[in-house]
Write an enzyme that holds these catalytic residues in place. Structure first.
Site, PDB file in Angstrom:
ATOM      1  N   GLU B  51       0.877  -1.156   0.000  1.00  0.00           N
ATOM      2  CA  GLU B  51       0.000   0.000   0.000  1.00  0.00           C
ATOM      3  C   GLU B  51       0.922   1.216   0.000  1.00  0.00           C
ATOM      4  OE1 GLU B  51      -3.364   2.083   2.754  1.00  0.00           O
ATOM      5  OE2 GLU B  51      -2.865   0.015   3.254  1.00  0.00           O
ATOM      6  N   ASP B  62      -5.427   9.737   9.340  1.00  0.00           N
ATOM      7  CA  ASP B  62      -4.134   9.296   9.851  1.00  0.00           C
ATOM      8  C   ASP B  62      -3.754   9.910  11.189  1.00  0.00           C
ATOM      9  OD1 ASP B  62      -3.151   7.441   7.846  1.00  0.00           O
ATOM     10  OD2 ASP B  62      -3.284   9.149   6.484  1.00  0.00           O
TER      11      ASP B  62
END
Lengths: 388, 260
Positions: B51, B62
């Protein structure tokens, strides 16, 4: 209430660009809000608090000396006289009541200059809820007094040290908290921004400004309504009941150091459509879609996005969006103080500055300016800027 | 290439009862020049797919580790186009399927068709868009389908059965099952109800499912690998690159996932 549609869209704007982990929370919030807003008991408790605690209705005041000076008849909608000094409290009281109804004992919020933080801390104290406010560490340094105000009200201020350490980063951090904490926490967002249903909820809690104005005018003809636009909640509040009427609506964005300098906050006038904080709207961004920092002397307008319904109003030609510079706003700040005995918030001074600048074109007309907040919070910053 | 590569990846994994180890790594760290080497080191350690995280100015999903990595990568000159190029180099150099992780705004700026074309040129197998739930994904999915690139869709512990059915009905290349509420980053342990979420997803669809978010030790990775077709490890590896430039624990993670 025709827009937003069921997907939270205002035309092509708005929507729900949120992580899957928030989708259930947003759906639950939408349902709870629509139920509460249709419940006469909820509405009457909200309206009672607006009257007894906030001090509504806010007066409509004829600014005669300013009117004589510039040759335009100017009326101020006095949101600056609300408890805590700005329109922000209309929204925080409503959302705190909603949180209590949803059984969520903890409140989080973001704040830039601290006005929304103080208004949230106030509502949380009123209803006996735990409150934490995210604030960029740069804003904490320049708005120390508001940090202390929040603490006096029993709120914890959490510094945000990522990015430019200002409002945009504080919004992101509050959303990150909420992704993990939504089970017992409600996020009181401070403007008509964010994923659906926030732009709807904040509009509904702020439209009391325009509804009152309609009543106060009692049919007196008005040519224009002018309000400053950062995220756009005070403008939405005063514009919304007048959308589609004869009255011309003008939103004034932060021109910062001048549009040509690239250092401004005029996302509607000079940004492009994209996605920020969960909504499709106009924003300041570079060629490949990285979000840029906004620049404005006024912390409340220092935001690179804007509410999606404003984006819709702009494209549909329902509202005109203009900008004035820091320097022009500062000029209006002094003018209103000297002529009217009112020290306006630097944000609200932007709306005044546009009317002053366009006075020749507006000669003989009647203009309502949303005096969205008072300037006590800005006095120290302005004294420093002017070397006082 | 493209979605076919992902189909093969998960079919082989099921045939051999060997869970896919799919490390996440931000493009452009420790710096632009050394970034490809990090992916090669991950391949050496036993990665089955990647990824590749394209750094973004406002990474809402995040936590602090990947935020800091994004900030460093952007400051070091990494761009959206540069991230796609790097993903292509990773695919070429390692021969492994590469999935690009991005936020939606850069895709909207170049337009879904142009993005799909560029991703195809780079040799990307799949795309993950962190801030696009399935309702908002259709325009982009159509563009990616046209060029044969797979799109992942998310499921979370709070996703209702009705939503799970809609998500599965949209036929993503795989389901990214979010192993914990909250943003990416370290957790002391996996959620106690993780199995419950996995069972609910499995009851609705047989589409391959990878678990990610909060899987931060080899023990947790082993536990997760027993539940899913693939396991994503991100922040734990990103923080190593941020500190030392390498990924010393990657092999332990790979072994744990493959053993599970």
């Amino acid at each position: 209430m025709t827009l937003p549609d069921s997907g939270g869209r205002f035309g092509e704007y708005g929507g729900r660009f949120a992580p899957e982990t928030l989708m259930d929370t947003l759906t639950e919030l939408e349902k709870a809000f629509l139920e509460a807003w249709a419940d006469p008991d909820f509405k009457s408790e909200y309206q009672q608090l607006l009257a007894d605690f906030v001090g509504r209705p806010s007066p409509l005041f004829a600014a005669d000396r300013l009117s004589d000076r510039i040759g335009v008849r100017v009326l101020f909608k006095r949101e600056d006289l609300n408890h805590t000094g700005a329109h922000k409290i209309n929204n925080t009281i409503g959302q705190a009541l909603l949180a209590r109804r949803m059984g969520k004992p903890r409140i989080i919020a973001e704040t830039g200059a601290g006005q929304h933080g103080v208004a949230t801390a106030t509502a949380a104290a009123l209803l006996g809820m735990k409150c934490q406010v995210y604030m960029g560490s740069k804003d904490i340094a320049r708005q120390a007094l508001n940090v202390y105000r929040m603490e006096l009200l029993g709120t914890e201020v959490i510094p945000v040290t990522t990015g430019a350490r200002t409002l945009k980063d504080a919004v992101s951090e509050a959303m990150r908290d909420w992704v993990a904490s939504a089970g017992d926490t409600h996020y009181i967002i401070g403007s008509v921004v964010g994923p659906h249903p926030f732009p709807l909820i904040v509009r509904e809690f702020q439209k009391v400004i325009g509804e009152e104005l309609k009543e106060q005018l009692a049919g007196t003809p008005v040519d224009l309504i002018v309000a400053c636009v950062g995220g756009g909640s005070n403008a939405m509040g005063i514009f919304f009941p007048f959308i589609g009427t004869e009255v011309e609506l003008v939103g004034v964005e932060a021109g910062g150091e001048g549009i040509e300098s690239g250092r401004h906050g005029a996302s509607l006038s000079h940004g492009r459509p994209g996605v920020l904080h969960g909504a499709h709207t106009y924003l300041l961004q570079d060629e490949e879609g990285q979000v840029l920092e906004a620049h404005s002397a006024s912390a409340g307008l220092d935001y690179p996005g804007v509410g999606p319904e404003h984006a819709y109003f702009k494209d549909a030609g329902l509202v005109r969006y203009e900008s004035v510079t820091d320097a022009e706003a500062l000029g209006a700040f002094h003018l209103v103080g000297e002529l009217e005995g009112i020290i306006p918030a630097l944000e609200s001074a932007h709306a005044v500055a546009w009317v002053v600048r366009e006075a020749k074109v507006l000669a003989g007309k009647t203009v309502v300016i949303n005096m969205s907040g008072r300037g006590d919070k800005d006095v120290e910053q302005i004294r420093e800027m002017e070397g006082g | 290439m493209g979605a076919g590569q992902l189909f093969e990846l998960f079919r082989a994994s099921r045939d051999h009862a060997r869970t896919v180890f799919m490390p996440f790594m931000t493009a452009g760290i420790p710096d632009a020049g050394k970034s490809l080497g990090v992916f090669e080191e991950l391949a050496e350690a036993g990665a089955d797919a990647f990824e590749v995280g394209i750094p973004y100015s406002d990474p809402l999903m995040d936590g602090p580790v990947i935020q800091a990595a994004s900030t460093r990568a952007l400051a070091g000159g990494m761009t959206f186009g540069g991230g796609l190029d790097l993903a292509g180099e990773v695919a070429k150099s390692t021969g492994l399927p590469v999935i690009v992780m991005t936020y939606v705004n850069p895709i909207l700026q170049i337009g879904p068709e142009e993005f799909a074309g560029q991703a195809k040129m780079a040799g990307v197998a799949g795309v993950i868009i962190a801030d696009v739930p399935f309702e908002e994904s259709m325009l982009i999915k159509v563009a990616l389908d046209d060029v044969g690139i797979g799109i992942a869709m998310f499921a979370a512990p709070t996703t209702t059965e009705e939503r799970l059915r809609s998500i599965a009905g949209a036929e993503p290349a795989f389901i990214y099952a979010v192993a914990d509420m909250g943003v990416t980053g370290r957790r002391d342990q996996l959620r106690s109800d993780l199995e419950d979420m996995v069972r609910r997803i499995r009851a609705v669809t047989s589409i391959p499912m990878v678990l990610g978010v909060g899987i931060s030790t080899p023990d947790q990775a082993r536990e997760a690998s027993q539940l899913a077709d693939g396991v994503i490890v991100g922040s734990a590896l990103v923080s190593e690159v941020m500190e030392s430039g390498g990924v010393p624990s990657a092999e332990a993670f790979a072994d744990a996932v493959h053993a599970g």
